[in-house]
Write a protein that holds these residues in place. Structure first.
Motif, PDB file in Angstrom:
ATOM      1  N   ASP A   1      36.406  29.258  42.793  1.00 49.67           N
ATOM      2  CA  ASP A   1      37.285  30.421  42.908  1.00 49.67           C
ATOM      3  C   ASP A   1      36.558  31.648  43.460  1.00 49.67           C
ATOM      4  OD1 ASP A   1      39.426  29.009  41.904  1.00 49.67           O
ATOM      5  OD2 ASP A   1      39.164  29.713  39.847  1.00 49.67           O
TER       6      ASP A   1
ATOM      7  N   TYR B   1      36.863  33.138  49.878  1.00 52.21           N
ATOM      8  CA  TYR B   1      37.559  32.192  49.002  1.00 52.21           C
ATOM      9  C   TYR B   1      37.864  30.863  49.706  1.00 52.21           C
ATOM     10  CZ  TYR B   1      38.197  36.486  46.322  1.00 52.21           C
ATOM     11  OH  TYR B   1      37.981  37.664  45.637  1.00 52.21           O
TER      12      TYR B   1
ATOM     13  N   LYS C   1      38.572  27.870  47.362  1.00 49.40           N
ATOM     14  CA  LYS C   1      39.557  28.027  46.289  1.00 49.40           C
ATOM     15  C   LYS C   1      40.817  27.222  46.572  1.00 49.40           C
ATOM     16  CE  LYS C   1      42.086  31.537  43.660  1.00 49.40           C
ATOM     17  NZ  LYS C   1      42.370  32.990  43.497  1.00 49.40           N
TER      18      LYS C   1
END
Length: 334
Positions: free
Chosen positions: A213, A256, A259
């Motif tokens: 994340d 990210y 993620k």
């Protein structure tokens, strides 16, 4: 004399072990373009030690509940058509690059193919007839071009879940036309539910698993993030006694990146080359040395290498970014 014989025996075992190691599939997803390709377009694949390319013709559907697939038309880009497949595969073969033929469906406005589902039985039958024409024509083409692998579909979960008997029949028809290796490209959250892995040569996975994340995912964090997914993938490989092939893998060079790696959101504009590289390295470290892992295809590779990608680019391609050197390094290994 006995010691000498023992030495010879050990050497024979060593060389047999080396010769029995199967080379990984070190592939790229070769994006279809408007034009034919030449050695100038294919030599960069040799430079990164690739030995496979996924050639990807396209069929088009108007919306998620429309049953007709339009393909191989004059309105499509050259690389998306049968003529393009023949020319691309010939040009790649000159460079000793093997081919996975991977026909794909594009839903208008880029809607997710896994949600293709019909509203009634009549429409399902029409979709089945249309998909059969589409995929069987390319199965015959795969035979003509001596493709080493044929991918029978990409991320079609609802179609498969709703019509499993059709897919069983379809696979039998494909095998009448093409006698090479078969796979199906299951989405990362679909692969455990595909009902026909026993009929495939490879368990194909589009490997966009979420593993971190963080804005800039670290190698260590991504390796931890892979543990659960890797265990599930390995278990399925053992269950079916089939090797796993990442029919697509890669990360965007954005914040990210690990993620939700499947995202192609245009709003993601912050370049992050380190995140892309770290996430890619973690995937290689997690899988590349596993005997049950066959290799995979980097998403994605454009024919115009000199102008593709670059350090300001936020998309998936590794071209002309730090991650390209990493891929080259791992592709240099068996």
């Amino acid at each position: 004399m006995n010691a000498f014989k023992c030495l010879i025996f050990l050497l024979l075992l060593f060389f047999q072990s080396c010769s029995s190691q199967i080379e990984k599939i070190k592939g790229v997803s070769f994006v279809a373009s408007r034009e034919s390709i030449t050695n100038d377009h294919t030599s960069p694949l040799v430079d990164i030690n690739a030995n496979y390319a996924a050639v990807m013709p396209f069929g088009f559907i108007r919306d998620l509940s429309h049953p007709e697939i339009v393909f191989n038309t004059n309105r499509q880009w050259f690389g998306e058509t049968e003529a393009g497949v023949k020319q691309y595969s010939k040009a790649l073969s000159v460079q000793h690059i093997k081919i996975m033929l991977k026909p794909q469906i594009w839903v208008w406005h880029g809607l997710f193919t896994g949600h293709i589902a019909m509203k009634d039985e009549k429409s399902w039958k029409q979709l089945e007839d249309s998909y059969s024409k589409f995929i069987l024509s390319y199965a015959e083409l795969a035979k003509q071009i001596n493709a080493d692998i044929f991918c029978i579909g990409t991320e079609l979960e609802q179609f498969i879940m709703n019509r499993p008997d059709y897919w069983k029949r379809l696979i039998l028809e494909i095998k009448k036309r093409y006698d090479g290796k078969l796979t199906y490209a299951a989405n990362w959250d679909e692969f455990k539910r595909v009902p026909f892995w026993g009929d495939m040569d490879y368990i194909g996975v589009d490997a966009y698993f979420p593993v971190s994340d963080s804005r800039t995912p670290t190698l260590e964090a991504c390796l931890v993030g892979w543990k659960k997914h890797k265990s599930e993938i390995s278990t399925l490989s053992s269950q079916y006694d089939k090797p796993v092939l990442f029919t697509e893998f890669g990360y965007r060079s954005v914040d990210y990146a690990a993620k939700e790696p499947w995202k192609s959101d245009r709003g993601m504009t912050q370049v992050n080359l380190a995140g892309q590289r770290n996430a890619t390295q973690a995937l290689f470290e997690a899988f590349w040395q596993e005997d049950w892992f066959a290799g995979g295809f980097v998403w994605k590779w454009h024919h115009n290498h000199e102008t593709a990608g670059g350090n300001e680019n936020t998309q998936f391609t590794p071209q002309n970014k730090p991650v390209e050197a990493l891929i080259k390094s791992y592709f240099s290994k068996s």
